[in-house]
Design an enzyme around this catalytic site. Structure first.
Site, PDB file in Angstrom:
ATOM      1  N   TYR A  92      44.632  44.773  38.076  1.00  0.00           N
ATOM      2  CA  TYR A  92      45.806  45.150  37.268  1.00  0.00           C
ATOM      3  C   TYR A  92      47.091  45.082  38.107  1.00  0.00           C
ATOM      4  CZ  TYR A  92      48.411  48.030  33.821  1.00  0.00           C
ATOM      5  OH  TYR A  92      49.314  48.497  32.892  1.00  0.00           O
ATOM      6  N   LYS A 139      50.147  42.658  37.338  1.00  0.00           N
ATOM      7  CA  LYS A 139      51.463  43.214  37.001  1.00  0.00           C
ATOM      8  C   LYS A 139      52.524  42.840  38.044  1.00  0.00           C
ATOM      9  CE  LYS A 139      50.536  45.134  33.033  1.00  0.00           C
ATOM     10  NZ  LYS A 139      51.038  44.507  31.797  1.00  0.00           N
TER      11      LYS A 139
HETATM   12  N1  LIG Z   1      50.695  52.978  27.983  1.00  0.00           N
HETATM   13  C1  LIG Z   1      51.136  53.139  29.221  1.00  0.00           C
HETATM   14  O1  LIG Z   1      51.265  54.261  29.731  1.00  0.00           O
HETATM   15  C2  LIG Z   1      51.531  51.928  30.038  1.00  0.00           C
HETATM   16  C3  LIG Z   1      52.061  52.114  31.312  1.00  0.00           C
HETATM   17  C4  LIG Z   1      52.434  50.995  32.051  1.00  0.00           C
HETATM   18  C5  LIG Z   1      52.298  49.726  31.520  1.00  0.00           C
HETATM   19  N2  LIG Z   1      51.772  49.566  30.272  1.00  0.00           N
HETATM   20  C6  LIG Z   1      51.654  48.199  29.753  1.00  0.00           C
HETATM   21  O2  LIG Z   1      52.233  48.151  28.467  1.00  0.00           O
HETATM   22  C7  LIG Z   1      51.554  47.196  27.653  1.00  0.00           C
HETATM   23  C8  LIG Z   1      51.097  47.861  26.348  1.00  0.00           C
HETATM   24  O3  LIG Z   1      50.279  48.970  26.655  1.00  0.00           O
HETATM   25  P1  LIG Z   1      49.649  49.895  25.517  1.00  0.00           P
HETATM   26  O4  LIG Z   1      49.409  51.221  26.135  1.00  0.00           O
HETATM   27  O5  LIG Z   1      50.438  49.801  24.277  1.00  0.00           O
HETATM   28  O6  LIG Z   1      48.227  49.184  25.328  1.00  0.00           O
HETATM   29  P2  LIG Z   1      47.295  49.114  24.015  1.00  0.00           P
HETATM   30  O7  LIG Z   1      45.898  48.923  24.522  1.00  0.00           O
HETATM   31  O8  LIG Z   1      47.573  50.256  23.102  1.00  0.00           O
HETATM   32  O9  LIG Z   1      47.791  47.773  23.302  1.00  0.00           O
HETATM   33  C9  LIG Z   1      47.513  46.498  23.789  1.00  0.00           C
HETATM   34  C10 LIG Z   1      47.191  45.605  22.604  1.00  0.00           C
HETATM   35  O10 LIG Z   1      46.973  44.267  23.085  1.00  0.00           O
HETATM   36  C11 LIG Z   1      45.968  43.678  22.269  1.00  0.00           C
HETATM   37  N3  LIG Z   1      45.348  42.565  22.970  1.00  0.00           N
HETATM   38  C12 LIG Z   1      44.375  42.629  23.914  1.00  0.00           C
HETATM   39  N4  LIG Z   1      44.036  41.390  24.308  1.00  0.00           N
HETATM   40  C13 LIG Z   1      44.809  40.522  23.619  1.00  0.00           C
HETATM   41  C14 LIG Z   1      44.927  39.112  23.604  1.00  0.00           C
HETATM   42  N5  LIG Z   1      44.170  38.338  24.399  1.00  0.00           N
HETATM   43  N6  LIG Z   1      45.827  38.549  22.780  1.00  0.00           N
HETATM   44  C15 LIG Z   1      46.603  39.318  21.955  1.00  0.00           C
HETATM   45  N7  LIG Z   1      46.520  40.668  21.936  1.00  0.00           N
HETATM   46  C16 LIG Z   1      45.643  41.268  22.758  1.00  0.00           C
HETATM   47  C17 LIG Z   1      44.988  44.804  21.981  1.00  0.00           C
HETATM   48  O11 LIG Z   1      44.232  44.542  20.807  1.00  0.00           O
HETATM   49  C18 LIG Z   1      45.914  46.019  21.854  1.00  0.00           C
HETATM   50  O12 LIG Z   1      46.224  46.305  20.507  1.00  0.00           O
HETATM   51  C19 LIG Z   1      50.413  46.655  28.494  1.00  0.00           C
HETATM   52  O13 LIG Z   1      50.804  45.442  29.104  1.00  0.00           O
HETATM   53  C20 LIG Z   1      50.228  47.736  29.546  1.00  0.00           C
HETATM   54  O14 LIG Z   1      49.663  47.233  30.728  1.00  0.00           O
HETATM   55  C21 LIG Z   1      51.388  50.635  29.520  1.00  0.00           C
END
Ligand SMILES: NC(=O)c1ccc[n+]([C@@H]2O[C@H](COP(=O)([O-])OP(=O)(O)OC[C@H]3O[C@@H](n4cnc5c(N)ncnc54)[C@H](O)[C@@H]3O)[C@@H](O)[C@H]2O)c1
Length: 246
Positions: free
Chosen positions: A153, A157
């Protein structure tokens, strides 16, 4: 309505942060192509956008598959005439300590965050170049600075930050801004499942002593895709309550 007439694609927008971004951008006038591999989740987001008076459609392209992404972009061009905004948000984790991490864990995470962002940017770029206008926002994570159990990851990232620098340089002359957001700890249904001890430790590491909200990320995206930030490109904004790494 700063985004009136703008057409946006948000990947992984059936998920928590992507849904928040979709609602915020639509609220400001953008039409949103809600992408998610999970069509049911994408359609839920579309319904929420429509219920608040916005316009959206769904596509279940897998962002790692160039052909599926091309079909999605073609659909946006066919139905809405152009694409102005791309948010590369789809991402996921497969955590393990280095010696226990399998090749498939590495490939899954790096392909999704890094290759997926490249594939989507490559698909929209010709349209943005032609119109001399575009906004690309890549979603990284504060984990890009390193975290135990997340070599895959962290590398993906950090790669997204590098991709932002490279794309921004290559596309700046065409009026295309490319920026990156690195969220810290954000309160989502997923993070609510963290055990109390981990949660407290992570909050202690955050100078603001609280988790961020989904709207904090959505607002940062809104800033970067609107023209108030038109002289900003190739930057990574830490939306992390002052937390600078794990
Ligand atoms: N939530 C946090 O605290 C946090 C913190 C830092 C970074 N992020 C980043 O933010 C982004 C969103 O995070 P989140 O918490 O909303 O995640 P989440 O898991 O709720 O949403 C991610 C979505 O991506 C979809 N997905 C997975 N593989 C896919 C593919 N191959 N093609 C299309 N869609 C696909 C999934 O079905 C899911 O609905 C991510 O990149 C994550 O790494 C999140």
């Amino acid at each position: 309505m700063v985004l009136q007439g703008k057409m946006a694609i948000i990947t992984g927008a059936g998920g928590d942060l992507g849904r928040g971004m979709s609602l915020r951008l639509a609220e400001k006038g953008a039409r949103v192509m809600v992408n998610d591999k999970n069509l049911d989740k994408a359609l839920e987001t579309v319904n929420l956008v429509v219920n608040q008076g916005g316009q959206a459609m769904a596509h279940n392209a897998d962002v790692t598959k160039a052909e599926e992404v091309r079909e999605m972009v073609d659909q946006v061009i066919r139905e809405w005439g152009k694409v102005d905004i791309l948010v590369n948000n789809a991402g996921d984790v497969r955590d393990a300590l280095l010696i226990k991490m399998g090749d498939e864990d590495w490939d899954f995470v790096v392909d999704l965050s890094l290759k997926g962002s490249f594939v989507c940017a490559r698909a929209v770029a010709p349209h943005m170049i032609e119109q001399g206008y575009g906004k690309i926002v890549n979603i990284s994570s504060m984990a890009y600075r390193g975290n135990v159990g997340q070599t895959n990851y962290v590398s993906a990232k950090a790669g997204v930050v590098g991709l932002t620098h490279a794309l921004g340089l290559e596309l700046a002359r065409y009026g295309i801004n490319v920026n990156c957001i690195a969220p810290g700890l954000i309160e989502t249904p997923k993070s609510r499942t963290l055990d109390e001890k981990t949660r407290e430790r992570l909050i202690k590491m955050t100078p603001m002593r609280r988790m961020g909200e989904i709207i904090d990320i959505a607002n940062a995206v809104l800033f970067l895709v609107s023209d108030v930030s038109k002289y900003i490109t190739r930057q990574t904004i830490h939306v992390s309550g002052g937390m600078e790494g794990f």
